[in-house]
Scaffold this active site. Sequence first.
Site: not given
Ligand code: F6P
Length: 346
Positions: A74, A129, A131, A105, A12, A173, A127
């Site tokens: 991704r 997140d 994490d 990750d 992301g 997430r 990230t």
């Molecule tokens: O991994 C980062 C993140 O922002 C998560 O918190 C979220 O669930 C996800 O990406 C959403 O990603 P996208 O909508 O871009 O696939």
Amino acid sequence: MRVRIGILTGGGDAPGLNAAIRAVARRAFQLGHSVSGVQNGWAGCLEGGVIEELRPADVRGILPLGGTILGTSRTNPLKMKDGVATVIRVLRRHGIDAMVPIGGDDTLSVASALHEAGFQTVGVPKTIDNDLSVTEFCIGFDTAVGVVTEALDRLHTTASAHHRVMVVEVMGRDTGWVALFGGVAGGADLIIIPEFPLTLGDVVSHLYRRRGEGKLFSIIVVAEGAHIPELEQEAASQAETDAFGHVQLAKRGIGDALARRVELETSFETRVTVLGHLQRGGSPTPTDRIWATRLGVHAVELIAAGKSGVIPIRRNGEVEVVPLADVIRETRRVPEDLYALTRVFE
Ligand code: F6P
């Protein structure tokens, strides 16, 4: 020795990626190296992917820009047959001697595999997140927390004017870092995160208690991946997966389900706000810019020193270098003592 360094951004997007790209490129140019931009994450290193020379003009003026000039995806070569071998073949064909992948990750697990396969690789942590293990800083987290904080400041005034319950769904997430930090900074009354599940009953009693104390509005922050047992079925039925098999948590709709049930159980007028990708867009904060810059510059210096399989991180406020394998070993979760902080303000 002059080397050609490849840069990519994976997973992301996050505010601060361009600051890191600029830092990597500028330090590389300063040391006399060449730079190639791999487009759209690891997809750019597969057959048919796009890799182009980056010149000083390409990284000019991008420091405050959100998104990533290289694009992202991704795509994960580890999930493909001979994925890593293909990546290395394509990189070598483009004359790339070393890689600096910037990501979370998923992206960094490919980086680690590349290093294991003998290709010089140094990562940079990103990230929203927050994490990744070991590091105190991931590109994008600070900006995301700022967005949540501003949203809560704005929602407070309207919640208070209408005596409403406001449910605010934020990203996260598997972990609740954005919810916790944004919620604490924005004065949320209740914060619900994946690490510490609450029941609908807990939420309802919290709301009644506040009303009983004469507090006529409430702000509840809920992380998209949070678990509320009574809502699991409802939320799970909405979930969809993306092309890479990840559940799209925004579509799971935990915030929506919670707001609906809260209103039903309490009759308190309730509204929901899903902050979604607002948390990932726009200009990075000074902290994200400064640390993306420090870590990007450091990554190039490690490449120049012949290092591989490592990543510069922030620990105790300073740049430290650790093995790539350490930051992807496990998902870093919010510890109990930090979550306990929220209980003071419930
Ligand atoms: O991994 C980062 C993140 O922002 C998560 O918190 C979220 O669930 C996800 O990406 C959403 O990603 P996208 O909508 O871009 O696939």
